[in-house]
Design an enzyme around this catalytic site. Structure first.
Site, short mmCIF file in Angstrom:
data_model
loop_
_atom_site.label_atom_id
_atom_site.label_comp_id
_atom_site.label_asym_id
_atom_site.label_seq_id
_atom_site.Cartn_x
_atom_site.Cartn_y
_atom_site.Cartn_z
N HIS A 179 -54.31 -4.62 -32.99
CA HIS A 179 -54.74 -4.93 -31.62
C HIS A 179 -55.50 -6.24 -31.54
O HIS A 179 -55.67 -6.82 -30.48
CB HIS A 179 -55.54 -3.77 -31.03
CG HIS A 179 -56.92 -3.61 -31.57
ND1 HIS A 179 -57.27 -2.63 -32.45
CD2 HIS A 179 -58.03 -4.32 -31.36
CE1 HIS A 179 -58.56 -2.73 -32.75
NE2 HIS A 179 -59.04 -3.75 -32.09
N SER B 5 -63.72 -5.60 -34.73
CA SER B 5 -62.41 -5.07 -35.12
C SER B 5 -61.76 -5.95 -36.16
O SER B 5 -61.67 -7.17 -36.01
CB SER B 5 -61.48 -4.99 -33.91
OG SER B 5 -61.79 -3.89 -33.12
N ASP C 150 -52.47 0.63 -36.71
CA ASP C 150 -53.25 -0.46 -36.13
C ASP C 150 -53.64 -1.51 -37.16
O ASP C 150 -54.79 -1.94 -37.22
CB ASP C 150 -54.49 0.09 -35.42
CG ASP C 150 -55.13 -0.97 -34.51
OD1 ASP C 150 -54.51 -2.02 -34.29
OD2 ASP C 150 -56.26 -0.73 -34.04
#
Length: 305
Positions: free
Chosen positions: A123, A236, A154
């Site tokens: 992402h 992230s 992911d």
């Protein structure tokens, strides 16, 4: 897995009558929808101190002493030792953590090898357009290319070329983590480069569902690490590291209430064993043919960029 979201949150119910515990996800079971998960992707649009002093005086005539020294030897306090471990671990990991910029936001990544491959969240990279990487010791970003994406976990790998002095991270065995282990989350929250937060492993073996966004579909992430280390937008794809300086996870999700407020102390990271297994396949072939590393559920292959 889907690209990590900079604001993934687990919905926390409003105050009210006592109810069963919400976070009951365990290995093999999905975390309940009672908590909202938000990916820690940043979009465009405790310390303690203590001192101890001791003084002792004696006439020097005592006969039971083992040594003749006249002064008291001062040993490092437990706080000093722990601070030293923090500083040492950060110095070891920080040069391997980079900032990743795209046309729509920013996140973090971890240097996988000296060839310039960097593992991050799917992402974070989105569709791979306009990728740039800011290295820990660089003043200006360098362009990067997309090597491969595996959205069911992911995860993604990007690459920078012709960059000397890259320092690959040392990845630890995430299967050895237990609740209570001290960990550090290192990344670029809210664009604050090279930031570090600390906490503990709150639980292991969590299965959590990552919400879909406009940039990425949702995903169910197996065998994640729950941590109390603060994970914010921009974290992230960064590093969750031990005090030995080993990267044991890739921070991906943070928890938030149904109203969107942060739920401090509840974050999730993809285990390093899964991350390295997937990233290695993406580097080798641009595809994932064996997604079952370290509890990762079986699934079909997915093409690279």
């Amino acid at each position: 897995m889907p690209a990590n979201r900079g604001n993934a949150a687990l919905p926390v119910p409003p105050a009210g009558p006592a109810r069963p515990q919400m976070l009951t996800g365990v290995r093999g079971g999905a975390l309940t929808a009672a908590v909202v998960l938000a990916v820690a992707l940043s979009g465009c649009a405790g310390s303690g101190s203590g001192s101890g002093s001791g003084s002792g005086s004696g006439s020097g005539s005592g006969s039971g002493s083992d040594g003749a020294g006249t002064g008291t030897a001062s040993e490092p306090s437990a706080i000093t030792v722990e601070e030293g471990a923090f500083v040492s671990a950060i110095a070891r990991v920080l040069p391997s953590v980079v900032e990743i910029r795209t046309r729509t936001g920013l996140g973090s990544g971890v240097v996988l090898n000296a060839a310039g491959d960097i593992v991050t969240n799917a992402h974070v990279v989105g569709d791979g357009a306009g990728l740039e990487v800011l290295l820990s010791a660089s003043a200006a970003p360098v362009p990067a290319s997309l090597v491969g994406i595996y959205r069911p976990d992911d995860l993604a790998v990007i690459r920078v070329s012709g960059v000397p002095g890259l320092r690959p991270a040392t990845f630890g065995d995430s299967a050895k983590l237990v609740a209570g282990d001290v960990v550090l989350a290192i990344g670029n929250p809210l664009g604050l480069s090279s930031s570090v937060t600390e906490g503990i492993v709150s639980a292991v073996g969590r299965t959590v569902s990552e919400p879909a966004t406009r940039a990425a579909p949702g995903a169910t992430l197996p065998d994640t690490i729950q941590t109390s280390a603060a994970i914010n937008p921009g974290n992230s794809g960064g590093a969750l590291a031990t005090l030995d300086g080993d990267v044991v996870g890739i921070p991906t999700l943070a928890a938030a209430s149904h109203a969107g407020a942060a739920a401090p102390g509840i974050g999730f990271a993809i285990s390093s064993n899964i991350a390295v297994g997937i990233a290695t396949q993406l580097v080798s072939t641009g595809r994932v043919t064996n997604p079952c590393s370290d509890g990762c559920p079986a699934g079909g292959t997915e093409d690279g960029p």
